[in-house]
Design a protein around this motif. Sequence first.
Motif, PDB file in Angstrom:
ATOM      1  N   ILE A 185       0.837  -1.204   0.000  1.00  0.00           N
ATOM      2  CA  ILE A 185       0.000   0.000   0.000  1.00  0.00           C
ATOM      3  C   ILE A 185       0.866   1.245   0.000  1.00  0.00           C
ATOM      4  CG2 ILE A 185      -1.710   1.310   1.341  1.00  0.00           C
ATOM      5  CD1 ILE A 185      -2.724  -1.454   2.322  1.00  0.00           C
ATOM      6  N   GLY A 186       1.892   1.231   0.822  1.00  0.00           N
ATOM      7  CA  GLY A 186       2.799   2.372   0.917  1.00  0.00           C
ATOM      8  C   GLY A 186       2.295   3.411   1.906  1.00  0.00           C
ATOM      9  N   GLY A 187       3.223   4.048   2.611  1.00  0.00           N
ATOM     10  CA  GLY A 187       2.870   5.119   3.533  1.00  0.00           C
ATOM     11  C   GLY A 187       2.312   4.648   4.854  1.00  0.00           C
ATOM     12  N   ILE A 188       2.306   3.340   5.121  1.00  0.00           N
ATOM     13  CA  ILE A 188       1.840   2.828   6.405  1.00  0.00           C
ATOM     14  C   ILE A 188       3.020   2.724   7.357  1.00  0.00           C
ATOM     15  CG2 ILE A 188       0.927   0.756   7.563  1.00  0.00           C
ATOM     16  CD1 ILE A 188      -0.945   0.341   5.266  1.00  0.00           C
ATOM     17  N   HIS A 189       2.856   3.247   8.566  1.00  0.00           N
ATOM     18  CA  HIS A 189       3.916   3.185   9.575  1.00  0.00           C
ATOM     19  C   HIS A 189       3.749   1.888  10.362  1.00  0.00           C
ATOM     20  CE1 HIS A 189       4.764   7.367   8.621  1.00  0.00           C
ATOM     21  NE2 HIS A 189       3.474   7.629   8.802  1.00  0.00           N
ATOM     22  N   TYR A 190       4.629   0.940  10.103  1.00  0.00           N
ATOM     23  CA  TYR A 190       4.507  -0.408  10.670  1.00  0.00           C
ATOM     24  C   TYR A 190       5.677  -0.682  11.607  1.00  0.00           C
ATOM     25  CZ  TYR A 190       4.593  -5.542  10.856  1.00  0.00           C
ATOM     26  OH  TYR A 190       4.637  -6.852  11.278  1.00  0.00           O
ATOM     27  N   ARG A 191       5.370  -1.289  12.756  1.00  0.00           N
ATOM     28  CA  ARG A 191       6.408  -1.783  13.657  1.00  0.00           C
ATOM     29  C   ARG A 191       6.012  -3.173  14.139  1.00  0.00           C
ATOM     30  NH1 ARG A 191      10.173   2.095  15.116  1.00  0.00           N
ATOM     31  NH2 ARG A 191      11.035   0.709  16.709  1.00  0.00           N
ATOM     32  N   TYR A 192       7.021  -4.009  14.387  1.00  0.00           N
ATOM     33  CA  TYR A 192       6.783  -5.342  14.931  1.00  0.00           C
ATOM     34  C   TYR A 192       7.422  -5.446  16.309  1.00  0.00           C
ATOM     35  CZ  TYR A 192      11.624  -6.300  13.505  1.00  0.00           C
ATOM     36  OH  TYR A 192      12.984  -6.247  13.356  1.00  0.00           O
ATOM     37  N   LEU A 193       6.937  -6.398  17.073  1.00  0.00           N
ATOM     38  CA  LEU A 193       7.457  -6.647  18.415  1.00  0.00           C
ATOM     39  C   LEU A 193       7.433  -8.155  18.628  1.00  0.00           C
ATOM     40  CD1 LEU A 193       8.483  -5.234  20.968  1.00  0.00           C
ATOM     41  CD2 LEU A 193       6.112  -5.061  21.753  1.00  0.00           C
ATOM     42  N   VAL A 194       8.616  -8.747  18.843  1.00  0.00           N
ATOM     43  CA  VAL A 194       8.741 -10.196  18.977  1.00  0.00           C
ATOM     44  C   VAL A 194       8.970 -10.550  20.438  1.00  0.00           C
ATOM     45  CG1 VAL A 194      10.022 -12.257  18.271  1.00  0.00           C
ATOM     46  CG2 VAL A 194       9.654 -10.387  16.635  1.00  0.00           C
ATOM     47  N   GLY A 195       8.152 -11.473  20.957  1.00  0.00           N
ATOM     48  CA  GLY A 195       8.214 -11.851  22.358  1.00  0.00           C
ATOM     49  C   GLY A 195       9.181 -12.977  22.628  1.00  0.00           C
ATOM     50  N   THR A 196       8.958 -13.680  23.732  1.00  0.00           N
ATOM     51  CA  THR A 196       9.869 -14.731  24.166  1.00  0.00           C
ATOM     52  C   THR A 196       9.809 -15.915  23.208  1.00  0.00           C
ATOM     53  OG1 THR A 196       8.140 -15.652  25.579  1.00  0.00           O
ATOM     54  CG2 THR A 196       9.669 -14.086  26.577  1.00  0.00           C
ATOM     55  N   GLY A 197      10.888 -16.698  23.221  1.00  0.00           N
ATOM     56  CA  GLY A 197      11.037 -17.817  22.305  1.00  0.00           C
ATOM     57  C   GLY A 197      11.962 -17.434  21.171  1.00  0.00           C
ATOM     58  N   THR A 198      12.517 -18.432  20.503  1.00  0.00           N
ATOM     59  CA  THR A 198      13.463 -18.158  19.432  1.00  0.00           C
ATOM     60  C   THR A 198      13.102 -18.951  18.185  1.00  0.00           C
ATOM     61  OG1 THR A 198      14.939 -19.916  20.227  1.00  0.00           O
ATOM     62  CG2 THR A 198      15.361 -17.671  21.013  1.00  0.00           C
ATOM     63  N   LEU A 199      13.448 -18.368  17.055  1.00  0.00           N
ATOM     64  CA  LEU A 199      13.273 -18.999  15.759  1.00  0.00           C
ATOM     65  C   LEU A 199      14.608 -18.914  15.033  1.00  0.00           C
ATOM     66  CD1 LEU A 199      11.460 -20.262  13.597  1.00  0.00           C
ATOM     67  CD2 LEU A 199      10.808 -17.958  12.891  1.00  0.00           C
ATOM     68  N   PRO A 200      15.388 -20.002  15.028  1.00  0.00           N
ATOM     69  CA  PRO A 200      16.712 -19.951  14.399  1.00  0.00           C
ATOM     70  C   PRO A 200      16.622 -19.520  12.947  1.00  0.00           C
ATOM     71  CG  PRO A 200      16.461 -21.962  15.687  1.00  0.00           C
ATOM     72  CD  PRO A 200      15.107 -21.317  15.623  1.00  0.00           C
ATOM     73  N   GLU A 201      17.613 -18.764  12.502  1.00  0.00           N
ATOM     74  CA  GLU A 201      17.583 -18.214  11.157  1.00  0.00           C
ATOM     75  C   GLU A 201      17.490 -19.315  10.113  1.00  0.00           C
ATOM     76  OE1 GLU A 201      19.958 -15.047   8.292  1.00  0.00           O
ATOM     77  OE2 GLU A 201      20.508 -15.262  10.399  1.00  0.00           O
ATOM     78  N   ALA A 261       5.844   0.981  25.325  1.00  0.00           N
ATOM     79  CA  ALA A 261       7.043   1.702  24.905  1.00  0.00           C
ATOM     80  C   ALA A 261       7.191   1.646  23.383  1.00  0.00           C
ATOM     81  CB  ALA A 261       8.281   1.120  25.594  1.00  0.00           C
ATOM     82  N   GLU A 262       6.908   0.485  22.801  1.00  0.00           N
ATOM     83  CA  GLU A 262       6.985   0.353  21.343  1.00  0.00           C
ATOM     84  C   GLU A 262       5.902   1.181  20.680  1.00  0.00           C
ATOM     85  OE1 GLU A 262       9.347  -1.129  18.318  1.00  0.00           O
ATOM     86  OE2 GLU A 262       9.549  -1.623  20.451  1.00  0.00           O
ATOM     87  N   LEU A 263       4.735   1.242  21.304  1.00  0.00           N
ATOM     88  CA  LEU A 263       3.649   2.056  20.772  1.00  0.00           C
ATOM     89  C   LEU A 263       4.036   3.542  20.796  1.00  0.00           C
ATOM     90  CD1 LEU A 263       0.754   2.407  19.745  1.00  0.00           C
ATOM     91  CD2 LEU A 263      -0.018   2.374  22.134  1.00  0.00           C
ATOM     92  N   ASP A 264       4.713   3.977  21.831  1.00  0.00           N
ATOM     93  CA  ASP A 264       5.183   5.364  21.878  1.00  0.00           C
ATOM     94  C   ASP A 264       6.135   5.665  20.728  1.00  0.00           C
ATOM     95  OD1 ASP A 264       3.695   5.922  24.134  1.00  0.00           O
ATOM     96  OD2 ASP A 264       5.344   5.586  25.538  1.00  0.00           O
ATOM     97  N   LEU A 265       7.027   4.713  20.415  1.00  0.00           N
ATOM     98  CA  LEU A 265       7.935   4.904  19.291  1.00  0.00           C
ATOM     99  C   LEU A 265       7.153   5.021  17.989  1.00  0.00           C
ATOM    100  CD1 LEU A 265      10.819   2.359  20.120  1.00  0.00           C
ATOM    101  CD2 LEU A 265      10.943   4.864  20.197  1.00  0.00           C
ATOM    102  N   LEU A 266       6.133   4.179  17.857  1.00  0.00           N
ATOM    103  CA  LEU A 266       5.320   4.191  16.642  1.00  0.00           C
ATOM    104  C   LEU A 266       4.606   5.525  16.484  1.00  0.00           C
ATOM    105  CD1 LEU A 266       4.058   2.587  14.241  1.00  0.00           C
ATOM    106  CD2 LEU A 266       2.273   1.861  15.844  1.00  0.00           C
ATOM    107  N   LEU A 267       4.009   6.018  17.560  1.00  0.00           N
ATOM    108  CA  LEU A 267       3.258   7.277  17.486  1.00  0.00           C
ATOM    109  C   LEU A 267       4.168   8.469  17.265  1.00  0.00           C
ATOM    110  CD1 LEU A 267       0.664   6.646  20.349  1.00  0.00           C
ATOM    111  CD2 LEU A 267       0.326   6.426  17.874  1.00  0.00           C
ATOM    112  N   ALA A 268       5.439   8.314  17.616  1.00  0.00           N
ATOM    113  CA  ALA A 268       6.383   9.416  17.466  1.00  0.00           C
ATOM    114  C   ALA A 268       6.995   9.459  16.068  1.00  0.00           C
ATOM    115  CB  ALA A 268       7.491   9.301  18.506  1.00  0.00           C
TER     116      ALA A 268
END
Length: 400
Positions: free
Chosen positions: A356-372, A392-399
């Motif tokens: 779509i373009g112009g969307i401000h997207y952020r991800y947040l990964v919790g506990t657990g691991t996924l080997p590359e 805290a991540e939401l604050d970064l997104l809104l900023a």
Amino acid sequence: MSRLPARLQPAWPLLKRVHRLLSVLAGVVYRPFGRFLGVRGLPRTATTSSAATVERDPDVTLHPGGPAEILDRGPAQGSPPAHWVFERGRHAEIPARYVLDIRDGRLVGDFGASVTPGGILDYQTSGYFGLQGWREHPVFLHPRLPQVEQHDGTLLSLAARGTAGNYYHFLYDAVARYGVFEEAMPGERVDAVVVPHASGYQKQILELAGIPGPYVQPRADRTIRADRLLVPSTPNQDLDAPRSATEWLRKRLPPSGATGTPTRLYLSRGQLPGARRYLQEADLWPRLEAQGFVMLDPGTLSVQEQIDVFHGAEVIVAPHGAALTNLTWSRPGVRVLEMFAGTYVHLGLWTIAEAIGGIHYRYLVGTGTLPEGREPTGIVDDIDIPADVVLAELDLLLAQ
């Protein structure tokens, strides 16, 4: 994966490897007998490209559609930075679109495997989850194909893996391919469309998209045989949400113009075990509510209402799930925070935002691991992220 009983889901990685190995071994045993079993005989071989299928079987032709797409995406923003799943998804090459035209074609199972009268599995239009080659395809697990259901005339297939029961795959791997059909064969009329239509949302989407019936339901225990089978290419095979598909969906299923929808959304997955729940929701939600968020379960809305709500949203916070497919109708400028379990990170919703373009997207990964480079193992694992970290991540997104 979602069909496994909860007690077996932790064993999914092992079961998947066993499934692939059994398909290979069974195919070695069963494929040679395909020539003796008529229309229920297994494909005797396969091609890795539809162009090769056309070269090898005179009963198959190819109708070209739109050009190839080269997708170069910027880095996804989130925590931890530069997660390998998103880095791997920054570049994609989507082949040129087309429709495969098979005289006396067969369509196998609810995953819609395309088989020619010459006994060739067209692997390019018959992909399945987590395979490393056509020999691992589940079509080879049994000595013969499922019971044959004969259809006269011309059938258009929109069936593919995952489309029978998943909102995301139904939209991008089934419905969006109707746009490929219209592009490659404008004005072509068919006698029926093979597409899942058993659920309410599927019927609503087909109606809103103006895809005419009659419809034929693909089934795991059936092989559909048609005088002429048309199979559009599958440009979303690798969760890339190519711009051609995203733009077609946005135009074909527009918002209604409804006003007064909430502008700040929190999408809940509930708190049932084994359903990818966000564990700290009880702590996070009151603090989001204080910031003007509305908790929403999109599955309780009609499809048109979901389109309208996401079109009007300005901020969206959600654990990973198919409901975020509705980003397809969001406007540039919307801010999206998607949360994942560490064992299951999925780029399919980020690629929609990028298309779509112009969307401000952020991800947040919790506990657990996924080997590359490893296949995701925790598809329904709970998401464990402290509420303070999310805020805290939401604050970064809104900023941004």
